[in-house]
Design a protein around this motif. Structure first.
Motif, short mmCIF file in Angstrom:
data_model
loop_
_atom_site.label_atom_id
_atom_site.label_comp_id
_atom_site.label_asym_id
_atom_site.label_seq_id
_atom_site.Cartn_x
_atom_site.Cartn_y
_atom_site.Cartn_z
N GLN A 1 4.27 12.59 12.83
CA GLN A 1 3.48 11.35 12.89
C GLN A 1 4.22 10.21 13.58
N VAL A 2 5.49 10.41 13.92
CA VAL A 2 6.31 9.36 14.53
C VAL A 2 6.33 9.52 16.05
N THR A 3 6.04 8.41 16.73
CA THR A 3 6.18 8.31 18.18
C THR A 3 7.22 7.24 18.46
N LEU A 4 8.20 7.56 19.28
CA LEU A 4 9.27 6.63 19.63
C LEU A 4 9.17 6.28 21.10
N ARG A 5 9.31 4.99 21.41
CA ARG A 5 9.24 4.53 22.80
C ARG A 5 10.22 3.41 23.05
N GLN A 6 10.64 3.32 24.29
CA GLN A 6 11.43 2.16 24.70
C GLN A 6 10.44 1.08 25.10
N ALA A 7 10.64 -0.12 24.56
CA ALA A 7 9.76 -1.24 24.86
C ALA A 7 10.51 -2.54 24.64
N VAL A 8 10.35 -3.46 25.56
CA VAL A 8 10.93 -4.79 25.43
C VAL A 8 9.79 -5.72 25.01
N LEU A 9 9.90 -6.25 23.81
CA LEU A 9 8.86 -7.12 23.27
C LEU A 9 9.17 -8.58 23.60
N PRO A 10 8.16 -9.36 23.87
CA PRO A 10 6.74 -9.09 23.71
C PRO A 10 6.05 -8.47 24.93
N ALA A 11 6.75 -8.32 26.04
CA ALA A 11 6.11 -7.86 27.28
C ALA A 11 5.49 -6.48 27.17
N ASP A 12 6.20 -5.54 26.57
CA ASP A 12 5.73 -4.15 26.52
C ASP A 12 4.96 -3.87 25.22
N TRP A 13 3.96 -4.65 24.97
CA TRP A 13 3.21 -4.52 23.72
C TRP A 13 2.23 -3.36 23.81
N PRO A 14 2.13 -2.53 22.76
CA PRO A 14 1.21 -1.38 22.80
C PRO A 14 -0.25 -1.80 22.69
N ALA A 15 -1.10 -1.04 23.34
CA ALA A 15 -2.55 -1.28 23.29
C ALA A 15 -3.12 -0.48 22.13
N ALA A 16 -3.00 -1.03 20.93
CA ALA A 16 -3.50 -0.35 19.73
C ALA A 16 -3.68 -1.39 18.64
N ARG A 17 -4.36 -0.98 17.57
CA ARG A 17 -4.50 -1.82 16.37
C ARG A 17 -3.72 -1.15 15.25
N PHE A 18 -3.11 -1.96 14.42
CA PHE A 18 -2.24 -1.46 13.36
C PHE A 18 -2.61 -2.09 12.03
N ASP A 19 -2.51 -1.28 10.97
CA ASP A 19 -2.71 -1.86 9.63
C ASP A 19 -1.38 -2.18 8.96
N LEU A 20 -0.26 -1.87 9.64
CA LEU A 20 1.06 -2.32 9.22
C LEU A 20 1.90 -2.58 10.47
N MET A 21 2.54 -3.73 10.48
CA MET A 21 3.53 -4.05 11.51
C MET A 21 4.79 -4.52 10.81
N LEU A 22 5.90 -3.89 11.17
CA LEU A 22 7.19 -4.18 10.54
C LEU A 22 8.15 -4.74 11.58
N ARG B 1 0.85 -1.21 0.00
CA ARG B 1 0.00 0.00 0.00
C ARG B 1 0.87 1.24 0.00
N ARG B 2 0.37 2.28 -0.60
CA ARG B 2 1.09 3.54 -0.62
C ARG B 2 1.08 4.22 0.75
N ARG B 3 0.01 3.97 1.51
CA ARG B 3 -0.17 4.67 2.77
C ARG B 3 -0.81 3.75 3.80
N TYR B 4 -0.40 3.95 5.05
CA TYR B 4 -0.95 3.19 6.16
C TYR B 4 -1.46 4.18 7.21
N ARG B 5 -2.62 3.84 7.77
CA ARG B 5 -3.21 4.72 8.78
C ARG B 5 -2.42 4.67 10.08
N ARG B 6 -2.13 3.46 10.56
CA ARG B 6 -1.43 3.31 11.83
C ARG B 6 -0.43 2.16 11.71
N ALA B 7 0.85 2.47 11.84
CA ALA B 7 1.90 1.48 11.66
C ALA B 7 2.70 1.30 12.94
#
Length: 189
Positions: A89-110, A40-46
């Motif tokens: 549009q960019v938010t940066l956070r420190q997070a250790v995955l999978p424990a610190d998973w964000p509470a959101a829905r995404f149409d792209l995950m990289l 896709r050319r554009r993603y709403r929430r990645a």
């Protein structure tokens, strides 16, 4: 065991760009292939896991209305903040995955060059969290080095296990194997 944040903190303390993300021809070409693989050319929430110093983040951001990028280490995040300062549009956070998973829905995950740092249990937990946060019809892109590593998993093993763990929620729609890395694109069902 999954590699702990201290492993990455030590790498960045020794070298602010340990993998030469900002200057490597390999990385530049891989980033171009990564962006070209997005259907896709554009993603709403990645979401970008393992953003490091933000080189790929800055390249991906123009295609996103909102982009949450995370890294387990605090050290590279300041460089990422500096690099992405002009990208609201960019938010940066420190997070250790999978424990610190964000509470959101995404149409792209990289997940670029990150899954092989996890052991199989954490990889399966991450896949479950990914599935729960994937918007209907959303895309998941995996990019991983295929050479030898001393990480818990190889790039091939990590990508194949992640795809298998997501098989009931997402289907692999495209795969490409380059000289030293692989790309796997999945689409949510």
């Amino acid at each position: 065991m999954s590699l702990p944040p201290a492993y990455f903190e030590a790498l960045y303390q020794a070298d602010p760009d340990p993998w030469r993300f900002a200057e490597s021809d390999y990385e530049r070409d891989k980033y171009a292939a990564t962006l070209a693989a997005l259907p896709r050319r554009r993603y709403r929430r990645a979401f970008e896991a393992g953003c490091s110093i933000g080189v790929l983040t800055a390249a991906l951001a123009p295609r996103c209305d909102a982009l949450l990028a995370v890294d387990a280490a605090a050290a590279p995040l300041q460089a990422a903040r500096d690099r992405c300062a002009a990208l609201p549009q960019v938010t940066l956070r420190q997070a250790v995955l999978p424990a610190d998973w964000p509470a959101a829905r995404f149409d792209l995950m990289l997940f670029s060059e990150v899954l092989y740092y996890l052991d199989r249990d954490d990889l399966h937990r991450l896949a479950a969290r990914t599935a729960a946060s994937l918007a209907a019809g959303g895309d998941i892109l995996l990019v991983h080095w295929t050479g030898e590593t001393d990480y818990p998993l190889t790039g091939d093993a990590a990508a194949e296990a992640f795809c298998a763990a997501l098989s009931s929620q997402a289907e692999v729609t495209w795969q490409n194997r380059a000289d030293r890395y692989r790309l796997d694109l999945l689409r949510g069902r």
